[in-house]
Design a protein around this motif. Structure first.
Motif, PDB file in Angstrom:
ATOM      1  N   LEU A   9       0.818  -1.211   0.000  1.00  0.00           N
ATOM      2  CA  LEU A   9       0.000   0.000   0.000  1.00  0.00           C
ATOM      3  C   LEU A   9       0.854   1.264   0.000  1.00  0.00           C
ATOM      4  N   THR A  10       1.958   1.240   0.736  1.00  0.00           N
ATOM      5  CA  THR A  10       2.842   2.407   0.734  1.00  0.00           C
ATOM      6  C   THR A  10       3.463   2.608  -0.638  1.00  0.00           C
ATOM      7  N   LEU A  12       2.257   1.587  -3.491  1.00  0.00           N
ATOM      8  CA  LEU A  12       1.172   1.994  -4.384  1.00  0.00           C
ATOM      9  C   LEU A  12       0.844   3.481  -4.215  1.00  0.00           C
ATOM     10  N   ALA A  13       0.797   3.941  -2.980  1.00  0.00           N
ATOM     11  CA  ALA A  13       0.478   5.345  -2.719  1.00  0.00           C
ATOM     12  C   ALA A  13       1.628   6.276  -3.109  1.00  0.00           C
ATOM     13  N   ALA A  14       2.859   5.817  -2.910  1.00  0.00           N
ATOM     14  CA  ALA A  14       4.019   6.669  -3.175  1.00  0.00           C
ATOM     15  C   ALA A  14       4.347   6.774  -4.662  1.00  0.00           C
TER      16      ALA A  14
END
Length: 120
Positions: A9-10, A12-14
């Motif tokens: 998730l990190t 993907l978000a970054a």
């Protein structure tokens, strides 16, 4: 599962944020005879991946069965610092370019950091 989720998730978000920063700072790999990309491609993707790895390390440190590794060993900190050195070298090279001897010196520095923190 928590480590996987935190990492994925990190990352993907970054990724879109890092892609925007790469475009803003001119870290674009332009097509040429020496390049494999058919169209301009933002670089710095390693930064997003590294942020995901750091998030995974943080998540692992919160899991009771892994907590001892983080409290009794300096190895995770050494990996985080050395990895940050390598990612910073790569990011600098993507934005400004770097001579091969300077890259090697940075890699030796990262290896030295691993040794100092007891990573084997």
């Amino acid at each position: 599962m928590g480590v996987l989720l935190a990492t994925a998730l990190t990352t993907l978000a970054a990724t879109p944020v890092v892609r925007w920063l790469a475009s803003r700072f001119g870290a674009i790999d332009r097509p040429s005879d020496r390049k494999v990309h058919p169209r301009p491609t933002p670089t710095l993707g390693g930064v997003a991946i590294w942020l995901g790895i750091l998030a995974g390390l943080w998540a692992a440190s919160a899991i009771p069965s892994f907590r001892r590794v983080f409290s009794l060993s300096s190895e995770p900190l050494g990996v985080a610092i050395a990895g940050t050195v390598i990612v910073a070298l790569g990011a600098f090279d993507d934005v400004r370019g770097m001579a091969a001897p300077a890259k090697v010196a940075g890699q030796i520095l990262a290896g030295g950091i691993l040794i100092l923190f007891g990573v084997q």
